[in-house]
Design a protein around this motif. Structure first.
Motif, PDB file in Angstrom:
ATOM      1  N   ARG A 278      11.873 -18.611  50.517  1.00  0.00           N
ATOM      2  CA  ARG A 278      10.944 -18.802  51.629  1.00  0.00           C
ATOM      3  C   ARG A 278       9.498 -18.517  51.182  1.00  0.00           C
ATOM      4  NH1 ARG A 278      12.330 -16.462  57.671  1.00  0.00           N
ATOM      5  NH2 ARG A 278      10.411 -17.091  58.743  1.00  0.00           N
ATOM      6  N   PHE A 279       9.333 -17.483  50.369  1.00  0.00           N
ATOM      7  CA  PHE A 279       8.001 -17.155  49.855  1.00  0.00           C
ATOM      8  C   PHE A 279       7.550 -18.182  48.814  1.00  0.00           C
ATOM      9  CE2 PHE A 279       9.023 -13.126  51.803  1.00  0.00           C
ATOM     10  CZ  PHE A 279       7.793 -12.623  52.203  1.00  0.00           C
ATOM     11  N   TYR A 280       8.474 -18.575  47.918  1.00  0.00           N
ATOM     12  CA  TYR A 280       8.101 -19.575  46.905  1.00  0.00           C
ATOM     13  C   TYR A 280       7.664 -20.885  47.551  1.00  0.00           C
ATOM     14  CZ  TYR A 280      10.312 -16.576  43.346  1.00  0.00           C
ATOM     15  OH  TYR A 280      10.649 -15.550  42.513  1.00  0.00           O
ATOM     16  N   ASP A 281       8.379 -21.282  48.608  1.00  0.00           N
ATOM     17  CA  ASP A 281       8.022 -22.524  49.310  1.00  0.00           C
ATOM     18  C   ASP A 281       6.621 -22.420  49.913  1.00  0.00           C
ATOM     19  OD1 ASP A 281      10.482 -23.555  48.655  1.00  0.00           O
ATOM     20  OD2 ASP A 281      11.385 -23.209  50.631  1.00  0.00           O
ATOM     21  N   ALA A 282       6.303 -21.261  50.492  1.00  0.00           N
ATOM     22  CA  ALA A 282       4.998 -21.069  51.129  1.00  0.00           C
ATOM     23  C   ALA A 282       3.863 -21.029  50.102  1.00  0.00           C
ATOM     24  CB  ALA A 282       5.003 -19.783  51.950  1.00  0.00           C
ATOM     25  N   LEU A 283       4.189 -20.613  48.876  1.00  0.00           N
ATOM     26  CA  LEU A 283       3.169 -20.471  47.833  1.00  0.00           C
ATOM     27  C   LEU A 283       3.009 -21.718  46.973  1.00  0.00           C
ATOM     28  CD1 LEU A 283       4.043 -16.847  46.679  1.00  0.00           C
ATOM     29  CD2 LEU A 283       1.845 -17.555  47.642  1.00  0.00           C
ATOM     30  N   ALA A 284       3.877 -22.681  47.155  1.00  0.00           N
ATOM     31  CA  ALA A 284       3.877 -23.862  46.280  1.00  0.00           C
ATOM     32  C   ALA A 284       2.503 -24.537  46.248  1.00  0.00           C
ATOM     33  CB  ALA A 284       4.935 -24.854  46.742  1.00  0.00           C
TER      34      ALA A 284
END
Length: 509
Positions: A278-284
């Motif tokens: 969820r965090f990786y997706d938001a930081l992409a």
């Protein structure tokens, strides 16, 4: 009833240090900006006026209504505070003919006065002022001088008001702590009974009264502050405390599993939540540091809110806010300038309808550790280096990908493990590896490589406000570099950061 000293902050860089010295003498004190005065009631046993970067002669010099506390409480003016008292009471403050900065010695001392009892002849003090007290009123008596400063200390007759033109709170004033002890005990009559044990007892009682049978949810980070806050709350309300430890995919290698196990072993009611993707997706695709911080903060609140809603009838949010956060949030735009804002002071998003409880909001960082030790928390947890809230996201310059995180986690683990095994971990205030968006040419075997750079950072500090780079042994740095390059695929060069704060910051983003 908690007795206290009030420190009025005129913007000095040393104000927090005064407070820490008073706390070290087992006396509770509070810092308040000169323009946000507290209530002066029976719990106040004395007042200290801090120094300031301003001159009392400036048109917009900080001013305070002395009638609120002068002659009602014992009073100690330090540097600007002393000059302010002299100027307001028919004295005269003028620019110094010579710059009065650095070490000086008290060539005359009147030990008959309570403030100076026990001070040695010619004791060293630390001066830091561009003005000097040139004249004092008739009811002032000079009680200490240096060769170049006649009014190094004064007493106002028939009162418990004192002023000193040097800084007793800094270590360069060799008997400064004795002077402060004299003010607290001899002048103010305090009993010096504010200890970790007394803090724990009174805080648990206060928490039980405030919270009752309500439920509290608290976000654990693995750091010292949230851990000590959780243990205090747990002692007060037991299983009504619900702890949530979120894996944002930006923690150190194996930290989520290791710290979660430690928490469970401490008897905390804790739930681990794997939200890495969820965090990786938001930081992409995000490279800007501030945008990364905001994305992480937003997703954390969303995850935390989702988990909190799974617990019925939660009324409170526990936070690990500590005293420097409180001071700096109050002092914004005056008198003290601050570089960063604090995410855990100043309320919650509107959609989180929870009351806030902050059991550590009275404590400095070193006091948090002492309280934690008294609570029986392991040295391993209490001795952990500070770690940034956004985690490795601000130690990866540029955009974030799971692959970059994995590389940095491996390099960082080799670094930290070597600091521990060599005995350097506890000598360093904070250390970490940084992944640089730079590729450099290298040679491995018979092949040329074009891979990334890892930068190592280690600093010595007291509170993170200033820091110097740690002088790690060359042999240790060589060993760490060799292990990283040999074991972490994608890295062919390691560098060491030798910048101090200021002008650099501890973190790179």
């Amino acid at each position: 009833m908690l007795e206290k000293i009030i420190i009025l902050d005129f913007g000095s860089q040393y104000t927090q240090l005064i407070a820490r010295r008073v706390r070290e003498l087992n006396v509770y004190c509070e810092i308040h900006p000169y323009n946000h005065l507290p209530e002066f009631d029976d719990t106040v046993k004395g007042v200290i006026l801090s120094g300031s970067p301003h001159s009392v002669r400036d048109e917009n010099a900080p001013e305070v209504d002395l009638s609120l506390f002068h002659q009602k409480y014992p009073l100690l003016g330090v540097c600007y505070g002393a000059q302010y008292l002299a100027q307001k009471m028919e004295g005269n403050v003028l620019p110094s003919k010579i710059r009065e900065y650095g070490r000086a010695n008290l060539s005359t001392i009147n030990n008959d006065h309570e403030l100076l009892k026990g001070l040695s002849d010619n004791t060293q003090v630390w001066m830091s002022h561009g003005d000097t007290i040139a004249e004092v009123a008739d009811n002032f008596e000079v009680i200490a001088s240096t060769d170049s400063v006649h009014v190094a200390a004064f007493h106002i007759k028939d009162t418990k008001t004192y002023g000193i033109q040097f800084h007793p709170e800094v270590t360069h004033s060799l008997e400064g702590k004795l002077l402060l002890d004299n003010f607290l005990v001899q002048v103010c009559g305090l009993s010096q009974d504010w200890t970790p044990n007394s803090f724990i007892e009174s805080t648990i009682a206060d928490l039980q009264e405030k919270i009752g049978n309500d439920k509290v949810v608290l976000g654990l980070s693995g750091g010292v502050d949230s851990t000590v806050a959780a243990v205090l709350l747990n002692k007060a309300i037991g299983k009504n405390l619900y702890c949530i430890f979120v894996d944002n995919g930006l923690l150190r290698k194996d930290e989520f599993e290791g710290v979660l196990k430690q928490y469970e072993g401490m008897g905390l009611n804790v739930k681990g939540v794997d939200s890495k993707q969820r965090f990786y997706d938001a930081l992409a695709g995000i490279s800007d540091p501030e945008k990364k911080r905001k994305a992480i903060g937003r997703v954390f609140i969303e995850v935390f809110d989702d988990e909190a809603h799974k617990i019925e009838d939660v009324k409170w949010l526990g936070q690990g806010t500590i005293y420097p956060d409180v001071i700096e949030s109050v002092s914004v735009k005056g008198p003290s300038a601050t570089i960063k804002s604090h995410h855990n002071v100043g309320g919650l998003p509107d959609f989180m309808k929870l009351k806030v409880v902050e059991p550590l909001r009275l404590l400095f960082k070193d006091e948090v550790r002492r309280v934690g030790k008294t609570l029986g928390i392991s040295d391993e947890l209490l001795g952990r280096h500070p770690f940034p809230g956004p985690g490795l996201a601000i130690r990866i310059l540029g955009d974030i990908t799971p692959e970059k995180v994995a590389i940095l986690q491996q390099a960082d683990k080799i670094y930290i493990d070597n600091l521990r095994s060599s005995g350097w971990y506890d000598k360093v205030w904070q250390a970490g590896a940084i992944y640089l968006p730079v590729q450099s040419v290298g040679v491995m075997g018979d092949e040329r490589t074009y891979e990334n750079v890892i930068c190592l950072r280690a600093v010595e500090s007291v509170d993170g406000m200033t820091a110097d780079w740690s002088h790690l042994p060359y042999e240790l740095l060589a060993k760490i570099s060799n292990e990283i390059i040999n074991n972490v695929k994608g890295i062919n060069r390691v560098v060491y950061d030798i910048s101090s704060k200021p002008p650099a910051t501890i973190e790179w983003e």
